[in-house]
Design a protein around this motif. Sequence first.
Motif, PDB file in Angstrom:
ATOM      1  N   VAL A  88      40.402   2.386-123.795  1.00 54.65           N
ATOM      2  CA  VAL A  88      39.475   2.790-125.025  1.00 54.65           C
ATOM      3  C   VAL A  88      38.147   1.945-124.696  1.00 54.65           C
ATOM      4  CG1 VAL A  88      39.802   2.619-127.258  1.00 54.65           C
ATOM      5  CG2 VAL A  88      41.865   3.013-126.085  1.00 54.65           C
ATOM      6  N   VAL A  89      37.270   2.688-125.230  1.00 57.76           N
ATOM      7  CA  VAL A  89      35.980   2.102-125.023  1.00 57.76           C
ATOM      8  C   VAL A  89      35.470   2.043-126.498  1.00 57.76           C
ATOM      9  CG1 VAL A  89      33.506   2.471-124.254  1.00 57.76           C
ATOM     10  CG2 VAL A  89      35.327   3.353-122.845  1.00 57.76           C
ATOM     11  N   SER A  90      34.823   1.118-126.914  1.00 55.00           N
ATOM     12  CA  SER A  90      34.461   0.913-128.404  1.00 55.00           C
ATOM     13  C   SER A  90      32.955   0.074-128.216  1.00 55.00           C
ATOM     14  CB  SER A  90      35.275  -0.034-129.142  1.00 55.00           C
ATOM     15  OG  SER A  90      35.722  -1.387-128.553  1.00 55.00           O
ATOM     16  N   GLY A  91      32.242   0.031-129.288  1.00 57.72           N
ATOM     17  CA  GLY A  91      31.016  -0.359-129.387  1.00 57.72           C
ATOM     18  C   GLY A  91      30.075   0.687-129.069  1.00 57.72           C
ATOM     19  N   ARG A  92      28.657   0.401-128.810  1.00 56.55           N
ATOM     20  CA  ARG A  92      27.477   1.057-128.788  1.00 56.55           C
ATOM     21  C   ARG A  92      27.414   1.858-127.206  1.00 56.55           C
ATOM     22  NH1 ARG A  92      21.189  -0.527-129.964  1.00 56.55           N
ATOM     23  NH2 ARG A  92      20.455   1.746-129.825  1.00 56.55           N
ATOM     24  N   THR A  93      27.930   3.158-127.390  1.00 53.80           N
ATOM     25  CA  THR A  93      27.726   3.756-126.091  1.00 53.80           C
ATOM     26  C   THR A  93      26.697   4.926-126.121  1.00 53.80           C
ATOM     27  OG1 THR A  93      29.817   4.969-126.504  1.00 53.80           O
ATOM     28  CG2 THR A  93      30.008   2.929-125.233  1.00 53.80           C
ATOM     29  N   SER A  94      26.493   5.643-125.208  1.00 55.95           N
ATOM     30  CA  SER A  94      25.451   6.644-125.140  1.00 55.95           C
ATOM     31  C   SER A  94      26.118   7.876-124.031  1.00 55.95           C
ATOM     32  CB  SER A  94      24.079   6.565-124.997  1.00 55.95           C
ATOM     33  OG  SER A  94      23.627   5.450-125.754  1.00 55.95           O
ATOM     34  N   ARG A  95      25.435   8.952-124.279  1.00 52.11           N
ATOM     35  CA  ARG A  95      25.954   9.841-123.375  1.00 52.11           C
ATOM     36  C   ARG A  95      25.437   9.777-122.223  1.00 52.11           C
ATOM     37  NH1 ARG A  95      23.605  15.949-122.971  1.00 52.11           N
ATOM     38  NH2 ARG A  95      24.752  16.955-121.465  1.00 52.11           N
ATOM     39  N   GLY A  96      26.352   9.610-121.067  1.00 54.57           N
ATOM     40  CA  GLY A  96      25.613   9.229-119.638  1.00 54.57           C
ATOM     41  C   GLY A  96      26.272   8.011-119.176  1.00 54.57           C
ATOM     42  N   ASP A  97      26.842   7.177-120.127  1.00 54.13           N
ATOM     43  CA  ASP A  97      27.340   6.018-119.780  1.00 54.13           C
ATOM     44  C   ASP A  97      28.554   6.133-118.912  1.00 54.13           C
ATOM     45  OD1 ASP A  97      26.691   4.260-122.983  1.00 54.13           O
ATOM     46  OD2 ASP A  97      25.325   4.702-121.400  1.00 54.13           O
ATOM     47  N   PRO A  98      28.493   6.007-117.575  1.00 52.73           N
ATOM     48  CA  PRO A  98      29.889   5.911-116.799  1.00 52.73           C
ATOM     49  C   PRO A  98      30.908   5.071-117.184  1.00 52.73           C
ATOM     50  CG  PRO A  98      28.132   4.659-115.625  1.00 52.73           C
ATOM     51  CD  PRO A  98      27.699   4.999-116.921  1.00 52.73           C
ATOM     52  N   VAL A  99      31.899   5.747-116.724  1.00 53.53           N
ATOM     53  CA  VAL A  99      33.219   4.591-116.831  1.00 53.53           C
ATOM     54  C   VAL A  99      34.168   4.713-115.749  1.00 53.53           C
ATOM     55  CG1 VAL A  99      35.614   4.559-117.814  1.00 53.53           C
ATOM     56  CG2 VAL A  99      33.797   5.281-119.192  1.00 53.53           C
ATOM     57  N   GLY A 100      34.222   3.693-114.989  1.00 56.45           N
ATOM     58  CA  GLY A 100      35.035   3.497-113.541  1.00 56.45           C
ATOM     59  C   GLY A 100      36.413   2.809-113.981  1.00 56.45           C
ATOM     60  N   TRP A 101      37.156   3.073-112.867  1.00 56.80           N
ATOM     61  CA  TRP A 101      38.684   2.413-112.420  1.00 56.80           C
ATOM     62  C   TRP A 101      38.542   1.947-111.235  1.00 56.80           C
ATOM     63  CZ3 TRP A 101      42.481   1.808-116.109  1.00 56.80           C
ATOM     64  CH2 TRP A 101      42.280   2.582-117.224  1.00 56.80           C
ATOM     65  N   PHE A 102      38.594   0.572-111.238  1.00 58.70           N
ATOM     66  CA  PHE A 102      38.700  -0.148-110.131  1.00 58.70           C
ATOM     67  C   PHE A 102      40.287  -0.671-110.115  1.00 58.70           C
ATOM     68  CE2 PHE A 102      34.594  -0.895-108.378  1.00 58.70           C
ATOM     69  CZ  PHE A 102      33.965   0.006-109.440  1.00 58.70           C
ATOM     70  N   ASN A 105      26.070   0.365-119.718  1.00 59.93           N
ATOM     71  CA  ASN A 105      25.219   1.191-120.858  1.00 59.93           C
ATOM     72  C   ASN A 105      24.022   1.612-119.735  1.00 59.93           C
ATOM     73  OD1 ASN A 105      25.681  -1.165-122.973  1.00 59.93           O
ATOM     74  ND2 ASN A 105      26.171   0.668-123.393  1.00 59.93           N
ATOM     75  N   GLY A 106      24.007   3.317-120.069  1.00 58.67           N
ATOM     76  CA  GLY A 106      22.781   3.578-119.151  1.00 58.67           C
ATOM     77  C   GLY A 106      23.287   4.572-117.854  1.00 58.67           C
ATOM     78  N   ARG A 107      22.689   5.502-117.450  1.00 63.22           N
ATOM     79  CA  ARG A 107      22.843   6.456-116.277  1.00 63.22           C
ATOM     80  C   ARG A 107      22.621   5.575-115.292  1.00 63.22           C
ATOM     81  NH1 ARG A 107      21.776  12.444-116.056  1.00 63.22           N
ATOM     82  NH2 ARG A 107      23.381  12.449-114.773  1.00 63.22           N
ATOM     83  N   ILE A 108      23.020   5.919-114.139  1.00 62.93           N
ATOM     84  CA  ILE A 108      22.853   5.424-112.846  1.00 62.93           C
ATOM     85  C   ILE A 108      23.174   6.270-111.549  1.00 62.93           C
ATOM     86  CG2 ILE A 108      24.939   4.327-112.285  1.00 62.93           C
ATOM     87  CD1 ILE A 108      23.366   1.895-111.403  1.00 62.93           C
ATOM     88  N   VAL A 109      22.521   6.251-110.420  1.00 65.74           N
ATOM     89  CA  VAL A 109      22.451   7.229-109.459  1.00 65.74           C
ATOM     90  C   VAL A 109      24.200   7.000-109.165  1.00 65.74           C
ATOM     91  CG1 VAL A 109      20.374   6.903-108.479  1.00 65.74           C
ATOM     92  CG2 VAL A 109      22.075   5.488-107.554  1.00 65.74           C
ATOM     93  N   ILE A 110      24.537   8.515-108.499  1.00 62.30           N
ATOM     94  CA  ILE A 110      26.124   8.884-108.115  1.00 62.30           C
ATOM     95  C   ILE A 110      26.407   7.682-107.351  1.00 62.30           C
ATOM     96  CG2 ILE A 110      27.437  10.290-107.127  1.00 62.30           C
ATOM     97  CD1 ILE A 110      25.833  12.501-108.402  1.00 62.30           C
ATOM     98  N   SER A 111      25.550   7.583-106.283  1.00 63.95           N
ATOM     99  CA  SER A 111      25.970   6.533-105.048  1.00 63.95           C
ATOM    100  C   SER A 111      26.373   5.161-105.464  1.00 63.95           C
ATOM    101  CB  SER A 111      24.697   6.476-103.967  1.00 63.95           C
ATOM    102  OG  SER A 111      23.441   6.184-104.747  1.00 63.95           O
ATOM    103  N   ALA A 112      25.918   4.649-106.678  1.00 60.08           N
ATOM    104  CA  ALA A 112      26.316   3.261-107.230  1.00 60.08           C
ATOM    105  C   ALA A 112      27.654   3.361-108.016  1.00 60.08           C
ATOM    106  CB  ALA A 112      25.039   2.802-108.175  1.00 60.08           C
ATOM    107  N   LEU A 113      28.224   4.593-108.350  1.00 60.00           N
ATOM    108  CA  LEU A 113      29.245   4.354-109.119  1.00 60.00           C
ATOM    109  C   LEU A 113      30.505   3.855-108.483  1.00 60.00           C
ATOM    110  CD1 LEU A 113      29.148   7.992-110.839  1.00 60.00           C
ATOM    111  CD2 LEU A 113      28.641   5.750-112.010  1.00 60.00           C
ATOM    112  N   ASN A 114      30.559   3.694-107.267  1.00 63.88           N
ATOM    113  CA  ASN A 114      31.795   2.969-106.723  1.00 63.88           C
ATOM    114  C   ASN A 114      31.526   1.615-106.295  1.00 63.88           C
ATOM    115  OD1 ASN A 114      29.927   3.229-104.758  1.00 63.88           O
ATOM    116  ND2 ASN A 114      31.106   3.858-103.186  1.00 63.88           N
ATOM    117  N   ARG A 115      30.618   0.895-106.869  1.00 61.99           N
ATOM    118  CA  ARG A 115      29.946  -0.407-106.592  1.00 61.99           C
ATOM    119  C   ARG A 115      30.647  -1.423-108.040  1.00 61.99           C
ATOM    120  NH1 ARG A 115      25.039   1.112-103.737  1.00 61.99           N
ATOM    121  NH2 ARG A 115      23.950   0.535-105.539  1.00 61.99           N
ATOM    122  N   ALA A 116      31.293  -2.426-107.710  1.00 56.77           N
ATOM    123  CA  ALA A 116      31.667  -3.117-109.118  1.00 56.77           C
ATOM    124  C   ALA A 116      30.347  -3.734-109.876  1.00 56.77           C
ATOM    125  CB  ALA A 116      32.420  -4.326-108.625  1.00 56.77           C
TER     126      ALA A 116
END
Length: 126
Positions: free
Chosen positions: A22-36, A99-110
């Motif tokens: 569950v994500v709460s607070g200020r978020t925007s479209r494009g903010d990624p969510v990851g699982w580690f 917060n904020g989009r990032i390149v796909i290649s960075a989504l797997n980095r903590a």
Amino acid sequence: VQLQAFGGGLVQAGESLRLSCVVSGRTSRGDPVGWFRQAPGKEREFVAAIDTWNDGTYYANSVKGRFTISRDKAKNTAYLEMNSLKPEDTAVYYCAGRNGRIVISALNRAETYNYWGQGTQVTVSS
């Protein structure tokens, strides 16, 4: 931004679990969510991520075909559906956000993520 992960538990090999974040607070479209996840004595490793701009999903090779990440925009909740669980999936699972989009290649980095949930334990017995 705060994240709260739950849904872990003890299951047998081959069974399924669904984790929620569950994500709460200020978020925007494009903010990624990851699982580690982090197993005892091991480093934290990437599991899956979702790009909330286009709902693109990305997976570690070790879980591809078994795990599915998704989200419910109305509930501000991301999910990790885990099927065909194996003992090597045993770990504490964390959800993470930024917060904020990032390149796909960075989504797997903590280090890509600014916010982390508290973790939920998943134990798979053989």
